[in-house]
Design an enzyme around this catalytic site. Structure first.
Site, PDB file in Angstrom:
ATOM      1  N   PRO A 144      -1.954 -46.273  12.677  1.00 42.30           N
ATOM      2  CG  PRO A 144      -1.408 -44.665  14.256  1.00 42.30           C
ATOM      3  CD  PRO A 144      -2.561 -45.259  13.522  1.00 42.30           C
ATOM      4  CD  GLU A 145      -1.659 -51.898  11.602  1.00 46.95           C
ATOM      5  OE1 GLU A 145      -1.478 -52.615  12.601  1.00 46.95           O
ATOM      6  OE2 GLU A 145      -2.747 -51.817  11.002  1.00 46.95           O
TER       7      GLU A 145
END
Ligand SMILES: [Zn+2]
Length: 271
Positions: free
Chosen positions: A2-3
């Site tokens: 997850p960014e």
């Protein structure tokens, strides 16, 4: 992994359900995350309310009157909103149960995420204290990057991916932003002019904002099984396109490992 855009989408997804809600309990099924969930945390949280749902870098902060929860999704974590009785999946490690009959359920197969508690200002917590500015907020600009880069020999791509410089510029976003700004990823950070850093700051904001906007389309599905925001489909200009023609000039996109990370650029458009 997850960014920043996925984390911001998660924050926006849980906020309407969690904000202002009393905390009924914390059900921990697996405390062994990147750092263990403190054993006394369920007792500390009971009776408190969620006063704010914030994000700093890739951390989600849930503020209460007594302290703040610091949550990170790690490499493979996700949060969703469901009823506490909803059938459990493997790797559903904790539920934060709310007074409205819903819970925030944390799922993380690789267990690199974390749930920590601080009674001080979260901004001063060791994990957050040295983070650089938020790319989408005031304080981040070409002038700021230019100042930070002064006389640094590190490659500009590694420089903008350093969370002490600016948070949230993951590998895909760094590749894309450098292409949009016409800057060679291997160029020394200290040898780039102010106008070029101004272009780069703008392109970093553009790629992140576009990704967050796309994430918004997943929000209506947040409260169900499929509600975990994944990678957002974006029209990638260079990332993952080794050997394919540049969308601007037709030259084959070049791929090289730079500090272990796949780095793509157009030999014609970037210098
Ligand atoms: Zn090109």
């Amino acid at each position: 992994m997850p960014e920043l855009p996925e984390v911001e989408t998660t924050r926006r997804g849980i906020e309407p359900y969690a904000l202002g809600q009393g905390i009924v309990g914390l059900v921990v099924r697996e405390p062994r995350l990147r750092w263990p969930i403190p054993e006394d945390l369920p007792g500390k949280l009971r009776g408190l309310s969620v006063l704010a749902v914030r994000r700093r870098g890739k951390y989600i902060l849930l503020d209460t009157a007594a302290g703040a929860l610091i949550l990170h999704l790690g490499m493979s974590g996700s949060l969703r909103v469901c009823e506490p009785g909803h059938p459990l999946k493997k790797h559903d490690h904790f539920d934060l149960v709310l007074a409205n009959g819903l819970c925030l359920r944390f799922h993380d197969p690789r267990r690199f995420g974390c749930l920590l508690w601080t009674e001080a200002d979260p901004a001063a917590h060791p994990l957050l204290a040295s983070l650089g500015p938020e790319p989408l907020e005031a304080g981040f600009s070409g002038a700021y990057l230019h100042r930070q880069a002064a006389s640094r020999g590190v490659a500009v791509k590694a420089f903008v991916m350093d969370s002490h410089v600016v948070v949230g510029v993951g590998n895909i976003y760094a590749n894309e932003a450098l292409f949009m700004a016409g800057i060679l990823p291997t160029r020394a950070a200290g040898r780039i002019s102010l106008p070029r850093y101004e272009r780069l700051a703008g392109s970093i904001r553009t790629v992140l904002a576009a990704s967050i906007e796309q994430g918004g389309t997943t929000l209506r599905d947040f409260v169900n099984e499929a509600g975990n925001p994944g990678y957002f489909q974006q029209t990638l200009r260079v990332y993952g396109r080794a050997g394919e023609p540049c969308r601007a000039c037709g030259t084959a996109i070049h791929l090289e490992r730079l500090g272990q990370r796949a780095t793509y650029w157009c030999p014609q458009c970037q210098r």
